[in-house]
Design an enzyme around this catalytic site. Structure first.
Site, PDB file in Angstrom:
ATOM      1  N   SER A 296       8.586   5.518 -13.834  1.00 12.29           N
ATOM      2  CA  SER A 296      10.038   5.597 -13.613  1.00 12.29           C
ATOM      3  C   SER A 296      10.500   4.506 -12.666  1.00 12.29           C
ATOM      4  O   SER A 296       9.883   4.275 -11.628  1.00 12.29           O
ATOM      5  CB  SER A 296      10.396   6.965 -13.021  1.00 12.29           C
TER       6      SER A 296
ATOM      7  N   LYS B 143      -2.495   2.178  -9.719  1.00 12.47           N
ATOM      8  CA  LYS B 143      -1.832   1.296 -10.692  1.00 12.47           C
ATOM      9  C   LYS B 143      -0.970   0.249 -10.000  1.00 12.47           C
ATOM     10  O   LYS B 143      -0.707  -0.810 -10.569  1.00 12.47           O
ATOM     11  CB  LYS B 143      -1.021   2.116 -11.692  1.00 12.47           C
TER      12      LYS B 143
ATOM     13  N   ARG C 280       8.239  -3.837  -7.791  1.00 13.29           N
ATOM     14  CA  ARG C 280       7.985  -4.674  -6.622  1.00 13.29           C
ATOM     15  C   ARG C 280       6.551  -5.192  -6.617  1.00 13.29           C
ATOM     16  O   ARG C 280       6.285  -6.300  -6.159  1.00 13.29           O
ATOM     17  CB  ARG C 280       8.248  -3.883  -5.338  1.00 13.29           C
ATOM     18  N   ASN C 281       5.633  -4.364  -7.107  1.00 11.43           N
ATOM     19  CA  ASN C 281       4.238  -4.783  -7.130  1.00 11.43           C
ATOM     20  C   ASN C 281       4.026  -5.915  -8.133  1.00 11.43           C
ATOM     21  O   ASN C 281       3.347  -6.897  -7.839  1.00 11.43           O
ATOM     22  CB  ASN C 281       3.349  -3.587  -7.459  1.00 11.43           C
TER      23      ASN C 281
END
Length: 334
Positions: free
Chosen positions: A139, A192, A256-257
């Site tokens: 999400s 993840k 963001r990752n």
């Protein structure tokens, strides 16, 4: 039912809107006076969502933690993991009855490297809380706030509470599935984030679809191997808190990752990112936590080890990636 949402960022605001759409009594706690005023007066959270998103007029916000948690039946925490311990301690001191805590973080406690549900149980006494629930899965707040179709999991060791939270949040655009595998789910959604950084690095180095498919597949294998070692159920990783969350984070420019990895890949090094980044990127610290735990437990995680070389030993991604292809040939699944 009064629900306090702790955190006026993107995810706290988006989930608060879901609850208001479901006719719940919701108040957001935020530290920023400007954001709280924007929500209360303009019915917007312009700092995070710009001017195009209008929030329900029923949604209220406050700068007072006392006001937010007073008489609350449910407390949903939507803040960076680094702030959890302090904020939970402050909340615990204000509680006069048992409340239901809902965690939304996807990472680890920064002090003891424990999962967030474990942290809540440690900080908040049992006589002040009901069974812990985590609302996690694939999400992005930027899409939930627009009421795009989304499925997530309500995870708790107590399946009855998991299903109660699923009912609380579910509606015609936000569907929640119950899940009782707390260990597997929380490790899956945390790990993840690290794989998503690797995905961004590949994008930044201009690798193609074949590379990304290989990364996500082998990354999932490492998530399963790591999670199962600590008691997670393998079936969990084929669901929303495993494969689902991995896909959305590895392929989205909302992540963001992924964006952190993209910058690291473009620079072919982590130094510039670490020097200039001002956003919370949970995967950066997750790399170290997973790497260190895997070393202690003798778990083989080649992708995590490669990420550790890049992020914590300042190796060039372009030099580290080829080493993964020089490993001895193996049978898949072994």
């Amino acid at each position: 039912m009064k629900i306090a949402v702790i955190g006026s960022g993107t995810w706290g605001t988006a989930l608060a809107q879901v609850l208001v759409d479901n006719k719940q009594d919701v108040i957001i706690y935020g530290r920023s006076v400007d954001q709280v005023n924007d929500i209360n007066i303009n019915h917007k959270n312009s700092f995070f969502f710009g001017e195009d998103v209008t929030l329900p007029t029923e949604l209220k916000a406050t700068n007072s933690l006392d006001e937010a948690v007073k008489d609350a039946d449910v407390i949903l925490i939507a803040i960076p993991t680094a702030a959890y311990r302090e904020v939970l301690s402050n909340i615990a001191n204000k509680l006069t009855k048992k409340v239901l805590f809902i965690n939304t973080a996807k990472g680890f406690d920064t002090e003891k490297n424990i999962r967030i549900s474990e942290l809540i149980r440690e900080v908040v006494r049992e006589d002040k809380r009901l069974p812990i629930v985590s609302l996690i899965g694939p999400s992005h707040a930027e899409e939930v706030i627009k009421r795009d179709l989304t499925c997530v999991c309500s995870v708790s060791q107590d399946l009855d509470y998991s299903m109660q939270v699923a009912e609380l949040f579910s509606n015609d655009y936000f569907r929640v599935y119950g899940n009782s595998d707390e260990i597997g789910s929380e490790l899956g959604v945390a790990m993840k984030n690290a794989i998503a950084i690797a995905s961004g690095i590949l994008e930044g180095l201009k690798y193609g679809d074949n590379s990304r498919a290989a990364l996500c597949t082998r990354g999932l294998a490492e998530i399963v191997r790591f999670g199962a070692h600590f008691g997670g159920k393998k079936d969990t990783y084929l669901g929303l808190t495993g494969l689902g969350d991995l896909i959305v984070t590895c392929y989205s420019f909302h992540s963001r990752n992924f964006m952190a990895g993209l910058q690291i890949g473009k620079d072919d090094g982590v130094e510039n990112f670490l020097k200039n980044n001002k956003k919370t990127v949970e995967g950066i610290r997750t790399i170290k936590v997973i790497h260190d735990l895997a070393e202690q437990e003798y778990i083989e995680l080649p992708i995590i080890n490669a990420l550790y070389e890049v992020v914590y030993r300042y190796k060039k991604p372009s030099e580290v990636i080829p080493t993964l292809f020089k490993r001895s040939i193996k049978v898949e699944g072994k």
